[in-house]
Design an enzyme around this catalytic site. Structure first.
Site, PDB file in Angstrom:
ATOM      1  N   PHE A 145       0.985  -1.116  -0.046  1.00  0.00           N
ATOM      2  CA  PHE A 145       0.089   0.338   0.043  1.00  0.00           C
ATOM      3  C   PHE A 145       1.043   1.326   0.184  1.00  0.00           C
ATOM      4  CE2 PHE A 145      -2.535   3.652   1.506  1.00  0.00           C
ATOM      5  CZ  PHE A 145      -3.183   3.540   0.835  1.00  0.00           C
ATOM      6  N   ASP A 230       9.134   2.655   2.207  1.00  0.00           N
ATOM      7  CA  ASP A 230       7.685   4.056   2.565  1.00  0.00           C
ATOM      8  C   ASP A 230       8.376   3.460   3.723  1.00  0.00           C
ATOM      9  OD1 ASP A 230       5.346   4.505   2.673  1.00  0.00           O
ATOM     10  OD2 ASP A 230       4.769   4.149   1.154  1.00  0.00           O
ATOM     11  N   LYS A 259       2.481  10.736   7.540  1.00  0.00           N
ATOM     12  CA  LYS A 259       1.753  10.757   8.111  1.00  0.00           C
ATOM     13  C   LYS A 259       1.883  11.460  10.201  1.00  0.00           C
ATOM     14  CE  LYS A 259      -0.978   6.487   6.631  1.00  0.00           C
ATOM     15  NZ  LYS A 259      -0.491   6.069   5.377  1.00  0.00           N
TER      16      LYS A 259
END
Ligand SMILES: *Cc1c(COP(=O)(O)O)cnc(C)c1O
Length: 404
Positions: A145, A230, A259
């Site tokens: 993802f 990531d 985030k």
């Protein structure tokens, strides 16, 4: 029980009425929060065990972050990168130091950091590695993802995320996650990068076999390929270290961050890398109107300072062991799988008992908010300010839900 004084049902209906249905939220309407706790429009309190998919690692409204935001709101909020502002240098330097890299490129959302990583890797491939024009390829993992843009969903293996959004961007090769031989075999002379999550969060906190990440690092070095990690969800304290890669002593060529970097206040993302890589970008070749804005930099600099103390990484590691012990005690008692790294856990509920969604609804009724990922898997990712007692409470509630 129907209580017509409750505001929640009407507020849920209103929210659903005016939005595209690209989410299926739990039927709760939050109006305030502090630390690890949320309060809904009816005054009911919930322990937050999702933390905005790790965007709230420092909890809701951390005083130091809120103070930085307030102070910046009163001085300067936006300049664009056409001008330099006085919050920019500190942010870039302190984040670069936290990452052990020379340079930082600030963006806003996680997907933009991923897109930036892809663009930089391709340009590096053509200009530094000497890949023939238009031939660059990037290796990614099954179950990944990395966000929602058209290029990123092009190499998703989740049909919901990908179907009917083509034509897809070429230039990506998907290999099984955790399989070093398959990854090595997929590398050719035109491979410019390997893009991986060091732990797959959306997939259910999937931790690759020990030795995989160091193996990836080695093969990337040997074959002159960039290793892009990531760490948008796994990084910044979530796993008990600053980066999930740290658990195996691995240093990628590029960190993708997002985030928690925005402190739960503003969207902030960044790519951190050395100048031999990020230096391929020249003026006009990439950018963002909001990337690196003064408000974002003021908040994110405080985030970096919180992390530089090491306190949150320590908390995550220590409390994560308590979470692990509690969850492993439920194996065979409703759970069929548990994966824990720091304060980050993927739980596989016995599918014969209930779906992940049902489990989350039952947890919600008992004052715990969590989110299912796929099928009967749920993820717990509480803010790192959660206490021992609150972890025990979450375990106790989960035990009741699984036993009911
Ligand atoms: C959330 C996430 C992204 C995308 O971030 P957005 O801010 O939602 O665009 C990318 N990679 C990983 C690993 C993520 O968890």
């Amino acid at each position: 029980m129907v209580d017509d004084k409750l505001r929640t049902p009407g507020a849920v209906r209103d929210a659903e009425r005016w939005t595209a249905h690209n989410y299926h939220p739990l039927p709760v309407v939050i109006s305030s929060a502090e630390g690890a706790w949320l309060t809904d429009v009816d005054g009911k309190r919930y322990l937050d065990c999702l933390a905005g998919y790790s965007a709230l690692n420092f909890g809701h409204r951390h005083p130091q972050l809120i103070a930085a935001a307030h102070a910046q709101l009163d001085r300067l909020t936006l300049t664009s990168r056409a001008f330099i502002h006085d919050q920019f240098a500190d942010f870039c330097r302190e984040l670069a130091e936290l990452c052990g890299k020379d340079l930082v490129l600030p963006m806003n959302t996680g997907a933009e950091a991923v897109e930036t990583g892809i663009k930089v890797a391709r340009k590096w491939g053509y200009q530094v590695k000497g890949v023939p024009a238009g031939q660059a390829n990037i290796i990614v993992a099954d179950g990944n993802f990395h966000g929602r843009t058209t290029t990123i969903v092009s190499f998703s293996t989740d049909e919901d995320a990908r179907a009917d959004f083509g034509p897809y961007t070429p230039g990506f090769t998907v290999v099984p996650y955790g399989d070093l031989d398959a990854l090595t075999a997929a590398i050719d002379d035109n491979t410019v990068a390997v893009l991986l999550e060091p732990i797959q969060g959306e997939q259910g906190v999937v931790v690759p076999p020990e030795g995989y990440l160091p193996g990836v690092r080695q093969v990337c070095t040997d074959r002159n390929v960039l290793f892009i990690a990531d760490e948008i969800q796994s990084g910044l304290g979530r796993t008990g270290r600053t980066f999930a890669c740290d658990h195996e002593g691995v240093v990628p060529d590029m960190y993708l961050l997002g985030k928690a970097l925005g402190g739960g206040i503003v969207p902030v993302s960044a790519v951190a890398a050395n100048s031999d890589v990020l230096g391929v970008l020249k003026p006009g070749q990439h950018g963002s109107t909001f990337g690196g804005n003064p408000l974002a930099c003021a908040v994110a600099t405080e985030v970096v300072r919180l992390l530089a103390t090491g306190e949150f990484q320590r908390r995550s590691a220590e409390l994560g062991e308590r979470l692990r012990a509690g969850l492993e005690g439920l194996l065979g008692k409703g759970l069929v799988g548990v994966r824990v790294r720091g304060l980050w856990a993927g739980l596989d509920i016995d599918p014969a008992l209930m779906s992940g969604r049902e489990a989350c609804e039952r947890l919600m009724a008992r004052g715990i908010l969590a989110k299912d990922t796929h099928g009967s898997t749920i993820r717990l990712a509480p803010p790192l300010v959660i206490t021992e007692e609150e972890i025990d409470q979450a375990i106790k509630t989960l035990t009741e839900v699984l036993a009911a």
